[in-house]
Design a protein around this motif. Structure first.
Motif, PDB file in Angstrom:
ATOM      1  N   LEU A 137       0.850  -1.056   0.238  1.00  0.00           N
ATOM      2  CA  LEU A 137       0.116  -0.150  -0.087  1.00  0.00           C
ATOM      3  C   LEU A 137       0.937   1.236  -0.270  1.00  0.00           C
ATOM      4  O   LEU A 137       1.840   1.352   0.899  1.00  0.00           O
ATOM      5  CB  LEU A 137      -0.821   0.102   1.126  1.00  0.00           C
ATOM      6  CG  LEU A 137      -1.707  -1.068   1.574  1.00  0.00           C
ATOM      7  CD1 LEU A 137      -2.494  -1.004   2.924  1.00  0.00           C
ATOM      8  CD2 LEU A 137      -2.881  -1.218   0.425  1.00  0.00           C
ATOM      9  N   LEU A 138       0.772   1.882  -1.004  1.00  0.00           N
ATOM     10  CA  LEU A 138       1.643   3.279  -1.128  1.00  0.00           C
ATOM     11  C   LEU A 138       0.793   4.551  -1.062  1.00  0.00           C
ATOM     12  O   LEU A 138      -0.119   4.542  -1.618  1.00  0.00           O
ATOM     13  CB  LEU A 138       2.364   3.036  -2.314  1.00  0.00           C
ATOM     14  CG  LEU A 138       3.244   1.997  -2.819  1.00  0.00           C
ATOM     15  CD1 LEU A 138       4.107   2.215  -4.130  1.00  0.00           C
ATOM     16  CD2 LEU A 138       4.615   1.788  -1.706  1.00  0.00           C
ATOM     17  N   GLY A 139       1.289   5.607  -0.414  1.00  0.00           N
ATOM     18  CA  GLY A 139       0.505   6.677  -0.474  1.00  0.00           C
ATOM     19  C   GLY A 139       1.375   7.692   0.356  1.00  0.00           C
ATOM     20  O   GLY A 139       2.098   7.202   1.281  1.00  0.00           O
ATOM     21  N   PRO A 140       0.935   8.889   0.381  1.00  0.00           N
ATOM     22  CA  PRO A 140       1.566  10.007   1.334  1.00  0.00           C
ATOM     23  C   PRO A 140       1.463   9.568   2.615  1.00  0.00           C
ATOM     24  O   PRO A 140       0.348   9.200   3.170  1.00  0.00           O
ATOM     25  CB  PRO A 140       0.873  11.319   0.828  1.00  0.00           C
ATOM     26  CG  PRO A 140      -0.044  10.915  -0.078  1.00  0.00           C
ATOM     27  CD  PRO A 140       0.030   9.599  -0.609  1.00  0.00           C
ATOM     28  N   SER A 141       2.364  10.288   3.414  1.00  0.00           N
ATOM     29  CA  SER A 141       2.326  10.253   4.952  1.00  0.00           C
ATOM     30  C   SER A 141       0.630  10.683   5.294  1.00  0.00           C
ATOM     31  O   SER A 141       0.292  11.890   4.967  1.00  0.00           O
ATOM     32  CB  SER A 141       3.183  11.292   5.386  1.00  0.00           C
ATOM     33  OG  SER A 141       3.006  11.127   6.885  1.00  0.00           O
ATOM     34  N   GLY A 142       0.198   9.896   5.949  1.00  0.00           N
ATOM     35  CA  GLY A 142      -1.352  10.152   6.941  1.00  0.00           C
ATOM     36  C   GLY A 142      -2.431   9.881   5.666  1.00  0.00           C
ATOM     37  O   GLY A 142      -3.505  10.082   6.230  1.00  0.00           O
ATOM     38  N   CYS A 143      -2.060   9.048   4.842  1.00  0.00           N
ATOM     39  CA  CYS A 143      -3.264   8.783   4.084  1.00  0.00           C
ATOM     40  C   CYS A 143      -4.156   7.502   4.495  1.00  0.00           C
ATOM     41  O   CYS A 143      -5.024   7.185   3.841  1.00  0.00           O
ATOM     42  CB  CYS A 143      -2.844   8.463   2.557  1.00  0.00           C
ATOM     43  SG  CYS A 143      -1.821   6.950   2.299  1.00  0.00           S
ATOM     44  N   GLY A 144      -3.531   6.983   5.495  1.00  0.00           N
ATOM     45  CA  GLY A 144      -4.262   5.737   5.958  1.00  0.00           C
ATOM     46  C   GLY A 144      -3.864   4.345   5.873  1.00  0.00           C
ATOM     47  O   GLY A 144      -4.368   3.452   6.462  1.00  0.00           O
ATOM     48  N   LYS A 145      -2.534   4.128   5.563  1.00  0.00           N
ATOM     49  CA  LYS A 145      -1.878   2.793   5.373  1.00  0.00           C
ATOM     50  C   LYS A 145      -1.901   2.085   6.759  1.00  0.00           C
ATOM     51  O   LYS A 145      -2.172   0.903   6.766  1.00  0.00           O
ATOM     52  CB  LYS A 145      -0.436   3.161   4.750  1.00  0.00           C
ATOM     53  CG  LYS A 145      -0.521   3.956   3.576  1.00  0.00           C
ATOM     54  CD  LYS A 145       1.184   4.075   2.911  1.00  0.00           C
ATOM     55  CE  LYS A 145       1.962   4.954   3.838  1.00  0.00           C
ATOM     56  NZ  LYS A 145       1.571   6.440   3.992  1.00  0.00           N
ATOM     57  N   THR A 146      -1.165   2.515   7.794  1.00  0.00           N
ATOM     58  CA  THR A 146      -1.017   2.120   8.950  1.00  0.00           C
ATOM     59  C   THR A 146      -2.115   1.774   9.571  1.00  0.00           C
ATOM     60  O   THR A 146      -2.490   0.675  10.167  1.00  0.00           O
ATOM     61  CB  THR A 146      -0.286   2.935   9.882  1.00  0.00           C
ATOM     62  OG1 THR A 146       1.116   3.265   9.352  1.00  0.00           O
ATOM     63  CG2 THR A 146      -0.237   2.420  11.280  1.00  0.00           C
ATOM     64  N   THR A 147      -3.276   2.689   9.365  1.00  0.00           N
ATOM     65  CA  THR A 147      -4.604   2.277   9.982  1.00  0.00           C
ATOM     66  C   THR A 147      -5.309   1.178   9.383  1.00  0.00           C
ATOM     67  O   THR A 147      -5.925   0.272   9.931  1.00  0.00           O
ATOM     68  CB  THR A 147      -5.614   3.509   9.651  1.00  0.00           C
ATOM     69  OG1 THR A 147      -4.943   4.630  10.300  1.00  0.00           O
ATOM     70  CG2 THR A 147      -6.971   3.311  10.239  1.00  0.00           C
ATOM     71  N   CYS A 148      -4.999   0.796   8.122  1.00  0.00           N
ATOM     72  CA  CYS A 148      -5.477  -0.126   7.299  1.00  0.00           C
ATOM     73  C   CYS A 148      -4.884  -1.343   7.885  1.00  0.00           C
ATOM     74  O   CYS A 148      -5.467  -2.413   8.136  1.00  0.00           O
ATOM     75  CB  CYS A 148      -5.309  -0.108   5.692  1.00  0.00           C
ATOM     76  SG  CYS A 148      -6.327   1.091   4.851  1.00  0.00           S
ATOM     77  N   LEU A 149      -3.449  -1.417   7.937  1.00  0.00           N
ATOM     78  CA  LEU A 149      -2.836  -2.524   8.645  1.00  0.00           C
ATOM     79  C   LEU A 149      -3.270  -2.759  10.069  1.00  0.00           C
ATOM     80  O   LEU A 149      -3.484  -4.104  10.406  1.00  0.00           O
ATOM     81  CB  LEU A 149      -1.116  -2.346   8.854  1.00  0.00           C
ATOM     82  CG  LEU A 149      -0.755  -1.938   7.340  1.00  0.00           C
ATOM     83  CD1 LEU A 149       1.011  -2.125   7.574  1.00  0.00           C
ATOM     84  CD2 LEU A 149      -1.202  -2.997   6.386  1.00  0.00           C
ATOM     85  N   ARG A 150      -3.614  -1.846  10.947  1.00  0.00           N
ATOM     86  CA  ARG A 150      -4.163  -2.083  12.097  1.00  0.00           C
ATOM     87  C   ARG A 150      -5.493  -2.695  12.236  1.00  0.00           C
ATOM     88  O   ARG A 150      -5.728  -3.325  13.359  1.00  0.00           O
ATOM     89  CB  ARG A 150      -3.811  -0.699  13.292  1.00  0.00           C
ATOM     90  CG  ARG A 150      -2.459  -0.160  13.221  1.00  0.00           C
ATOM     91  CD  ARG A 150      -2.485   1.058  13.987  1.00  0.00           C
ATOM     92  NE  ARG A 150      -3.039   1.099  15.298  1.00  0.00           N
ATOM     93  CZ  ARG A 150      -2.238   0.687  16.371  1.00  0.00           C
ATOM     94  NH1 ARG A 150      -1.203   0.320  16.203  1.00  0.00           N
ATOM     95  NH2 ARG A 150      -2.867   0.534  17.446  1.00  0.00           N
ATOM     96  N   MET A 151      -6.085  -2.338  11.249  1.00  0.00           N
ATOM     97  CA  MET A 151      -7.404  -2.939  11.193  1.00  0.00           C
ATOM     98  C   MET A 151      -7.505  -4.358  10.826  1.00  0.00           C
ATOM     99  O   MET A 151      -8.340  -5.430  11.178  1.00  0.00           O
ATOM    100  CB  MET A 151      -8.399  -2.206  10.197  1.00  0.00           C
ATOM    101  CG  MET A 151      -8.913  -0.665  11.064  1.00  0.00           C
ATOM    102  SD  MET A 151     -10.314  -0.202  10.014  1.00  0.00           S
ATOM    103  CE  MET A 151      -9.450   0.461   8.486  1.00  0.00           C
ATOM    104  N   ILE A 152      -6.546  -4.820  10.168  1.00  0.00           N
ATOM    105  CA  ILE A 152      -6.257  -6.362   9.616  1.00  0.00           C
ATOM    106  C   ILE A 152      -5.859  -7.172  10.662  1.00  0.00           C
ATOM    107  O   ILE A 152      -6.291  -8.024  11.222  1.00  0.00           O
ATOM    108  CB  ILE A 152      -5.296  -6.335   8.538  1.00  0.00           C
ATOM    109  CG1 ILE A 152      -5.763  -5.631   7.339  1.00  0.00           C
ATOM    110  CG2 ILE A 152      -5.132  -7.921   8.217  1.00  0.00           C
ATOM    111  CD1 ILE A 152      -5.049  -5.314   6.116  1.00  0.00           C
TER     112      ILE A 152
END
Ligand SMILES: Nc1ncnc2c1ncn2[C@@H]1O[C@H](COP(=O)(O)OP(=O)(O)O)[C@@H](O)[C@H]1O
Ligand SMILES: [Mg+2]
Length: 166
Positions: A38-53
């Motif tokens: 998952l690529l994208g600028p800082s703050g776009c929600g990548k970590t949040t997606c991983l934390r929900m998985i």
């Protein structure tokens, strides 16, 4: 219905923290065995997606599936998922061996000491840290610490491995 062919699925997943929408209506299917970034600028929600998985956060709306099973209400430690955190979250007072052994020691029925040692050794070899079992975490470089975190995740043989990068 969901397809068991997918390791991960997001169905209309949103996550809000108060007024902040961290993740907005994501639909995603990761096929079995795939390697996905998952690529994208800082703050776009990548970590949040991983934390929900991983089960460290829960969607405000929508559903997350792992291996075809809905994860609503399934706690992190019951999911077939391991996460390497951005800050590694290693146990500073343990040596490398005990950091990697941690998850195996929680399993019930208990594994034998010999089996734990064998699997820890295998995981450390996999990340090329075979000679570092007795080192303390603060005696390692940043990259070596990241490899300990990776070994700690791999040792559980998870169906899904999540790597969070800054
Ligand atoms: N616990 C939290 N409370 C409030 N806002 C948060 C929290 N975690 C993340 N955010 C916000 O949600 C958005 C997405 O964050 P994050 O998923 O960490 O982004 P990324 O990993 O892509 O850099 C950011 O605007 C961030 O500030
Ligand atoms: Mg992040």
């Amino acid at each position: 219905m969901t397809s068991v062919a997918n390791d991960i699925e997001f169905r209309s997943v949103s996550k809000r923290y108060g007024a902040v929408t961290a993740v907005s209506d994501i639909n995603l299917a990761v096929p079995k065995g795939a390697f996905v970034a998952l690529l994208g600028p800082s703050g776009c929600g990548k970590t949040t997606c991983l934390r929900m998985i991983g089960g460290f956060e829960h969607p405000s709306e929508g559903e997350v599936f792992v291996g075809g099973a809905a994860m609503n209400g399934v706690p992190a430690y019951r999911r077939p998922v391991n996460m390497v955190f951005q800050q590694y979250a290693l146990f500073p007072h343990f040596d490398v061996e005990n950091n990697v052994a941690y998850g195996l020691k929680q399993l019930r029925p208990r594994l034998s000491k010999a089996e734990i040692a064998r699997r820890v050794g295998e995981a450390l070899e996999m990340v090329r840290l075979g000679g570092y079992a007795a080192r303390r975490i603060h005696e390692l470089s940043g990259g070596q610490q990241q490899r300990v975190a990776l070994a700690r995740a791999l040792v559980n043989k998870p169906s899904v491995l999540l790597l969070d990068e800054p």
